[in-house]
Design a protein around this motif. Sequence first.
Motif, PDB file in Angstrom:
ATOM      1  N   ARG A 135      17.975   5.962 126.074  1.00 60.70           N
ATOM      2  CA  ARG A 135      19.088   6.119 125.147  1.00 60.70           C
ATOM      3  C   ARG A 135      18.748   5.539 123.775  1.00 60.70           C
ATOM      4  N   ARG A 154      18.770   2.622 122.714  1.00 57.37           N
ATOM      5  CA  ARG A 154      19.652   1.571 122.197  1.00 57.37           C
ATOM      6  C   ARG A 154      19.592   0.350 123.102  1.00 57.37           C
ATOM      7  N   THR A 155      19.986  -0.772 122.522  1.00 62.50           N
ATOM      8  CA  THR A 155      20.027  -1.992 123.329  1.00 62.50           C
ATOM      9  C   THR A 155      21.489  -2.374 123.558  1.00 62.50           C
ATOM     10  N   TYR A 156      21.741  -3.031 124.675  1.00 65.39           N
ATOM     11  CA  TYR A 156      23.112  -3.388 125.029  1.00 65.39           C
ATOM     12  C   TYR A 156      23.197  -4.843 125.484  1.00 65.39           C
TER      13      TYR A 156
END
Length: 524
Positions: A425, A427-429
Amino acid sequence: MIAADPGRVLAEVFGYDSFRGEQEAIVRHVIAGGDAVVLMPTGGGKSICYQIPALCREGTGIVLSPLVALMHDQVAALRLVGVRAAALNSAMDPAERQRVAAAYRAGELDVLYLAPERLSAPGTVELLDEGRIALFAIDEAHCVSQWGHDFRPDYLRLGALAERWPEVPRIALTATATPETHREITERLHLERARHFVSSFDRPNIRYRIEPKGQVRKQLIDFIRGEHSGEAGIVYALSRKRVEQTAAALRDAGIDAVAYHAGLPAEERLEAQTRFLREDGVVVVATIAFGMGIDKPDVRFVAHIDLPKSVEGYYQETGRAGRDGLPSEAWMAYGLADVVQQRQFIEGGGGDQAAQASQLRHLNQMLALCESTSCRRVFLLRYFGESREEACGNCDVCLNPPRLWDATVPAQKLLSTIIRTGRERGRTYAAGQHIDVLRGVGSERVTQMRLDELSTWGIGTDLSVQQWRGIVRHLLATGLLESQGEYGVLVPTEAANAVLRGQAEVHMREEVLQRAGGRGARGE
Ligand code: ADP
Ligand code: ZN
């Protein structure tokens, strides 16, 4: 007073037969005019390291010390053994200050204590030039460390001493000794040419015990009544309110306890301190405002009922136990609520991002100590840069090894979720999203980003949110994960690779999982 031989001064003035540890080397180095950085644990005997050179060198030893309240005790103790000592601080009236200044000019002082802020007060530098300076001693030198727990802006100005009086030897002393603080002291105080004297920080007579927090007051009372009945001790709490409530609870339980915090009237604080020092078996319940510079040899225990902000703070506070070398205990109860509260406090506390990151790092280290599955002493000494492999036999882990839980598989699941989300994705979460993915909980955020299509979706339904949080915390504490940025996005470290490849295992204290189990089963 000028006596050439430091050994004689030690015996004749202080009444001791021999130097301890590095004292003699330090004293000789400073007498010869060298600069020194001294890292020695609390109770190691730092005072003599500058007091004897002050007596042996011509002129007055100027001691910069952050605690005005303690200066008078130190001065009184020195006078008692015949040393001509005085203090200059803003709490004194002008006439008194005049008298001290006159004595200094006339060369009638061996030691002069100065509060660091005094140096920038008008006239002080000129006054110092009117007498003869034997040396500068910078006590509690870690106060120069901006990210440390005792930072004092006035200490930053002490760097200028090197320029103003380049020929006067300077000795900086502290009981806080992470490599980071050590470097900061050296740089900020311009001690580039100093010799470094680093003593072992081990305090073998102190037994470390850290237990999960339940009903903490009851635990504390059981600990004191059961193991330290009638003995002197210090109980540290984080807030003034908790100090007062805890002192009252101890008194109700028949323990001779007094409260101490900065919000109490001066007389009350003095009385608490005096009773603690002079009488037997008094327990002081205090905030960290209490203790720096207090020299009571027979403190049998130091208890923490709230999580200290850093391992440095913890070690310094626990170091106040057992200065006489007899068996003593450092006892702490810690709970997850402490961690949550402190994290919120740091994140809501303003401060720039670097400072917050540093505070969080300190908190995580503290947590790592609490959740450590191996010898506490080995952990502590390693933290202070000392390598030692063998377990100590005198901490709770060595004496009662904790029951462990193999968290390798869940850790692998978590780590691969993080890596896959990042890869697929882009992205980092933060922890919350990853736990939703693991548990297959479709929040709006999660479906929006199509995280429910990841192959790791729902592979962790066997554990509760709280348990997953416990695992995240453990991986953060053991350095397998890093939390970055203001949202705390999780990033696996280099060390995580070995876990992912099955080359390293992850073990956690079973109690961490058990405590987390109940509440979390229903969700948050
Ligand atoms: P620190 O400032 O490092 O915490 P202090 O200078 O207050 O330690 O010393 C701790 C205690 O050890 C004091 O009671 C002091 O009088 C005692 N002490 C220091 N040096 C010696 C020595 N060489 N022999 C015996 N006792 C000492
Ligand atoms: Zn141990």
